[in-house]
Each structure stands twice: as structure tokens, then as C-alpha cells.
Design a protein around this motif. Sequence first.
Motif, PDB file in Angstrom:
ATOM      1  N   GLN A 286       5.513 -86.924  15.404  1.00 53.38           N
ATOM      2  CA  GLN A 286       6.663 -86.254  14.720  1.00 53.38           C
ATOM      3  C   GLN A 286       6.597 -84.674  14.746  1.00 53.38           C
ATOM      4  OE1 GLN A 286       7.060 -88.626  11.217  1.00 53.38           O
ATOM      5  NE2 GLN A 286       8.707 -89.823  12.284  1.00 53.38           N
ATOM      6  N   ILE A 287       5.453 -84.169  14.390  1.00 52.33           N
ATOM      7  CA  ILE A 287       5.163 -82.758  14.274  1.00 52.33           C
ATOM      8  C   ILE A 287       5.065 -82.215  15.381  1.00 52.33           C
ATOM      9  CG2 ILE A 287       3.192 -81.299  13.613  1.00 52.33           C
ATOM     10  CD1 ILE A 287       2.362 -83.240  11.531  1.00 52.33           C
ATOM     11  N   GLN A 288       4.481 -82.825  16.638  1.00 53.12           N
ATOM     12  CA  GLN A 288       4.489 -82.301  17.963  1.00 53.12           C
ATOM     13  C   GLN A 288       5.841 -82.026  18.356  1.00 53.12           C
ATOM     14  OE1 GLN A 288       1.833 -85.225  19.588  1.00 53.12           O
ATOM     15  NE2 GLN A 288      -0.096 -84.057  19.722  1.00 53.12           N
ATOM     16  N   PHE A 289       6.880 -83.381  18.240  1.00 54.96           N
ATOM     17  CA  PHE A 289       8.047 -83.090  18.621  1.00 54.96           C
ATOM     18  C   PHE A 289       8.855 -82.109  18.071  1.00 54.96           C
ATOM     19  CE2 PHE A 289      12.602 -84.413  18.807  1.00 54.96           C
ATOM     20  CZ  PHE A 289      12.677 -85.034  19.887  1.00 54.96           C
ATOM     21  N   LEU A 290       8.807 -82.021  16.601  1.00 53.79           N
ATOM     22  CA  LEU A 290       9.499 -81.064  15.994  1.00 53.79           C
ATOM     23  C   LEU A 290       8.909 -79.681  16.311  1.00 53.79           C
ATOM     24  CD1 LEU A 290      11.333 -80.360  13.455  1.00 53.79           C
ATOM     25  CD2 LEU A 290       9.297 -80.263  12.392  1.00 53.79           C
ATOM     26  N   LEU A 291       7.634 -79.242  16.556  1.00 52.97           N
ATOM     27  CA  LEU A 291       7.558 -77.957  16.981  1.00 52.97           C
ATOM     28  C   LEU A 291       7.719 -77.604  18.359  1.00 52.97           C
ATOM     29  CD1 LEU A 291       3.761 -77.821  15.278  1.00 52.97           C
ATOM     30  CD2 LEU A 291       5.947 -76.872  14.490  1.00 52.97           C
ATOM     31  N   LYS A 292       7.806 -78.602  19.295  1.00 49.48           N
ATOM     32  CA  LYS A 292       8.142 -78.383  20.562  1.00 49.48           C
ATOM     33  C   LYS A 292       9.661 -78.149  20.871  1.00 49.48           C
ATOM     34  CE  LYS A 292       7.561 -80.307  25.134  1.00 49.48           C
ATOM     35  NZ  LYS A 292       7.262 -81.458  26.185  1.00 49.48           N
ATOM     36  N   HIS A 293      10.493 -78.854  20.044  1.00 44.96           N
ATOM     37  CA  HIS A 293      12.111 -78.770  20.243  1.00 44.96           C
ATOM     38  C   HIS A 293      12.950 -77.948  19.304  1.00 44.96           C
ATOM     39  CE1 HIS A 293      11.552 -81.645  23.534  1.00 44.96           C
ATOM     40  NE2 HIS A 293      10.728 -82.409  22.807  1.00 44.96           N
ATOM     41  N   SER A 294      12.280 -77.684  18.257  1.00 44.17           N
ATOM     42  CA  SER A 294      13.043 -77.168  17.094  1.00 44.17           C
ATOM     43  C   SER A 294      13.403 -75.441  17.901  1.00 44.17           C
ATOM     44  CB  SER A 294      12.307 -76.870  15.663  1.00 44.17           C
ATOM     45  OG  SER A 294      12.879 -76.088  14.853  1.00 44.17           O
ATOM     46  N   GLU A 295      14.759 -75.071  17.462  1.00 41.34           N
ATOM     47  CA  GLU A 295      15.018 -73.757  17.653  1.00 41.34           C
ATOM     48  C   GLU A 295      15.064 -72.775  16.706  1.00 41.34           C
ATOM     49  OE1 GLU A 295      19.038 -74.286  19.183  1.00 41.34           O
ATOM     50  OE2 GLU A 295      18.417 -75.560  20.847  1.00 41.34           O
ATOM     51  N   SER A 296      14.537 -73.213  15.706  1.00 42.97           N
ATOM     52  CA  SER A 296      14.183 -72.270  14.591  1.00 42.97           C
ATOM     53  C   SER A 296      12.986 -72.344  14.085  1.00 42.97           C
ATOM     54  CB  SER A 296      15.215 -72.326  13.310  1.00 42.97           C
ATOM     55  OG  SER A 296      15.130 -73.708  12.949  1.00 42.97           O
ATOM     56  N   PRO A 297      12.234 -71.450  13.455  1.00 40.24           N
ATOM     57  CA  PRO A 297      10.909 -71.660  12.915  1.00 40.24           C
ATOM     58  C   PRO A 297      10.708 -72.742  11.810  1.00 40.24           C
ATOM     59  CG  PRO A 297      11.661 -69.275  12.747  1.00 40.24           C
ATOM     60  CD  PRO A 297      12.747 -70.361  12.990  1.00 40.24           C
ATOM     61  N   VAL A 298       9.454 -73.446  12.206  1.00 34.51           N
ATOM     62  CA  VAL A 298       9.174 -74.835  11.366  1.00 34.51           C
ATOM     63  C   VAL A 298       8.112 -74.144  10.179  1.00 34.51           C
ATOM     64  CG1 VAL A 298       8.204 -76.765  11.213  1.00 34.51           C
ATOM     65  CG2 VAL A 298       9.637 -76.198  13.262  1.00 34.51           C
ATOM     66  N   THR A 299       8.591 -74.608   9.136  1.00 33.77           N
ATOM     67  CA  THR A 299       7.435 -74.181   7.989  1.00 33.77           C
ATOM     68  C   THR A 299       7.077 -75.293   7.210  1.00 33.77           C
ATOM     69  OG1 THR A 299       9.041 -73.618   6.313  1.00 33.77           O
ATOM     70  CG2 THR A 299       8.299 -71.853   7.661  1.00 33.77           C
ATOM     71  N   PHE A 300       5.881 -75.666   6.766  1.00 29.34           N
ATOM     72  CA  PHE A 300       5.293 -76.651   5.880  1.00 29.34           C
ATOM     73  C   PHE A 300       4.852 -75.904   4.576  1.00 29.34           C
ATOM     74  CE2 PHE A 300       4.599 -78.369   9.938  1.00 29.34           C
ATOM     75  CZ  PHE A 300       4.721 -79.698  10.273  1.00 29.34           C
ATOM     76  N   SER A 301       5.212 -76.708   3.596  1.00 29.87           N
ATOM     77  CA  SER A 301       4.958 -76.248   2.168  1.00 29.87           C
ATOM     78  C   SER A 301       4.325 -77.341   1.410  1.00 29.87           C
ATOM     79  CB  SER A 301       6.134 -75.747   1.310  1.00 29.87           C
ATOM     80  OG  SER A 301       7.267 -76.620   1.344  1.00 29.87           O
ATOM     81  N   ALA A 302       3.558 -76.879   0.485  1.00 28.33           N
ATOM     82  CA  ALA A 302       2.744 -77.766  -0.463  1.00 28.33           C
ATOM     83  C   ALA A 302       3.941 -78.996  -1.078  1.00 28.33           C
ATOM     84  CB  ALA A 302       1.807 -77.321  -1.066  1.00 28.33           C
ATOM     85  N   HIS A 303       3.630 -80.223  -1.276  1.00 22.24           N
ATOM     86  CA  HIS A 303       4.302 -81.100  -1.954  1.00 22.24           C
ATOM     87  C   HIS A 303       3.986 -80.735  -3.467  1.00 22.24           C
ATOM     88  CE1 HIS A 303       6.634 -84.455  -3.162  1.00 22.24           C
ATOM     89  NE2 HIS A 303       5.711 -84.859  -4.122  1.00 22.24           N
ATOM     90  N   ILE A 304       5.353 -80.235  -4.064  1.00 25.95           N
ATOM     91  CA  ILE A 304       5.373 -79.799  -5.535  1.00 25.95           C
ATOM     92  C   ILE A 304       6.407 -80.600  -6.261  1.00 25.95           C
ATOM     93  CG2 ILE A 304       5.888 -77.583  -7.157  1.00 25.95           C
ATOM     94  CD1 ILE A 304       5.233 -75.908  -4.949  1.00 25.95           C
ATOM     95  N   GLU A 305       5.799 -81.277  -7.444  1.00 19.59           N
ATOM     96  CA  GLU A 305       6.545 -82.098  -8.340  1.00 19.59           C
ATOM     97  C   GLU A 305       6.818 -81.320  -9.658  1.00 19.59           C
ATOM     98  OE1 GLU A 305       4.540 -85.580  -8.629  1.00 19.59           O
ATOM     99  OE2 GLU A 305       4.604 -86.055  -6.507  1.00 19.59           O
ATOM    100  N   ILE A 306       7.656 -81.811 -10.394  1.00 22.89           N
ATOM    101  CA  ILE A 306       7.924 -81.137 -11.679  1.00 22.89           C
ATOM    102  C   ILE A 306       6.678 -81.394 -12.592  1.00 22.89           C
ATOM    103  CG2 ILE A 306       9.234 -81.622 -14.020  1.00 22.89           C
ATOM    104  CD1 ILE A 306      11.676 -82.202 -11.846  1.00 22.89           C
ATOM    105  N   GLY A 307       6.120 -80.386 -13.144  1.00 28.11           N
ATOM    106  CA  GLY A 307       5.097 -80.224 -14.123  1.00 28.11           C
ATOM    107  C   GLY A 307       3.912 -79.770 -13.319  1.00 28.11           C
ATOM    108  N   ASP A 308       3.872 -79.483 -12.035  1.00 25.85           N
ATOM    109  CA  ASP A 308       2.837 -78.908 -11.356  1.00 25.85           C
ATOM    110  C   ASP A 308       2.615 -77.596 -11.619  1.00 25.85           C
ATOM    111  OD1 ASP A 308       2.255 -81.166 -10.109  1.00 25.85           O
ATOM    112  OD2 ASP A 308       3.303 -80.797  -8.089  1.00 25.85           O
ATOM    113  N   ALA A 309       1.181 -77.076 -11.753  1.00 27.41           N
ATOM    114  CA  ALA A 309       1.041 -75.722 -11.961  1.00 27.41           C
ATOM    115  C   ALA A 309       1.222 -74.787 -10.501  1.00 27.41           C
ATOM    116  CB  ALA A 309      -0.369 -75.494 -12.587  1.00 27.41           C
TER     117      ALA A 309
END
Length: 193
Positions: A123-146
Motif C-alpha cells: 500500500q505504501i509503494q502504491f500510494l507513493l507511486k500514484h499520489s499526485e500530491s506529497p505524501v507525509t507520515f506522522s507519528a500516531h498521537i493520542e489524547i494524553g500523549d506528551a
Amino acid sequence: MNKIAVESDVRKERSSFVNGTNDREAYPKRWVAALVHTNCEKKVATKLEKLGIENYVAIQKEEHQWSDRKKKIDRIVIPMVVFVRLAKDEEDEFRRLPFIMKFITYPGAEELATPIPDEQIEQIQFLLKHSESPVTFSAHIEIGDAVRIVKGPLKGFIGHCCGMSNSEIAIHLALLGYATTHVPKDYIEKIIM
């Protein structure tokens, strides 16, 4: 091959079965994420290819515009990460390579490396190959996280996540009580306190 050699190979294959699987099936290869030094992802991938180790670096091709020209560049989407396909029994030896810092695992995970399903890599490979806009990844942040703010006028500020929406996050300001401010998600990083 003569008949004796063929029968010998068949016997070896039969004797390699343990609990219904042979050696190759007992330790199937799986994707894991390895942490490498900053700006060394492509160099590490090249070294791994020379060693015959299947790997993948999440790269997206982008066109950049300068005043006098346009140029396509490869942008590393997940900095400092190289995905590697290894059998579980190969992980310890792989970790000893001088250019590998460590495996990325879930906190408190007992395994040496946390496996990543093949479908997610595809899925990552497909997304990066076919997305027309920049793809960004961010850390999973939950309520209460520092969290720490890493961009903008509040850069360096540390607080706790107390709410989220599609484009903003609310930060609890410990010294001032329960005050909130909205900061774009890409301006923050999760920290362990």
C-alpha cells in the motif's frame, strides 16, 4: 543427475521437516523497519542490495521549481527508515551490521523486530507511486500523549495532547492550567517523558 543423487535430495528434504514444515517455511521472510543514520537511507539500501537483502526505502518523486528550471527529485518520505525483508532467525545477525542502528518495535515488544504485513508495504509503494500530491507520515498521537512543537512560533514548547480534529491539535499547557491552542498536526512530534 543420477538416481542416487535424486533419492539423496528427496531424503534430505524429508528429513528437514520439523513440525510439518521445512526450514524455509519455519522462518518465513517478513518486512521489518530498521532505523539508520540521517540521510543514509539510499546508501544503506545500496549496501543491503549488494548483500542480497531485499529492502525498500519509501521515496516519492517530486518536481521542484527553481527560478530558472524544473527538476525531479527523490524525496525520502520516512526519514531514517529502511524496510527490510528478513526471516526471524536472520534478524540478530542483521542487527550487527555497522550501518543499522536498531529495529523499530512497539514499546515493550518482546520480539527483536515488529513485523509489518506485506499488504502495508504494498500500500505504501502504491500510494507513493500514484499520489499526485506529497505524501507525509506522522507519528500516531493520542489524547494524553506528551508532544513537542517543532515548527512555527511555538517551536520547542512541550505539552500534552488534549484533543484533535482533522487539521489541528489542542495542547494542554501544564503551567497555565487547562489552556489550549491549536497547532497543525505536522508542527508537532510525540515525545516520551
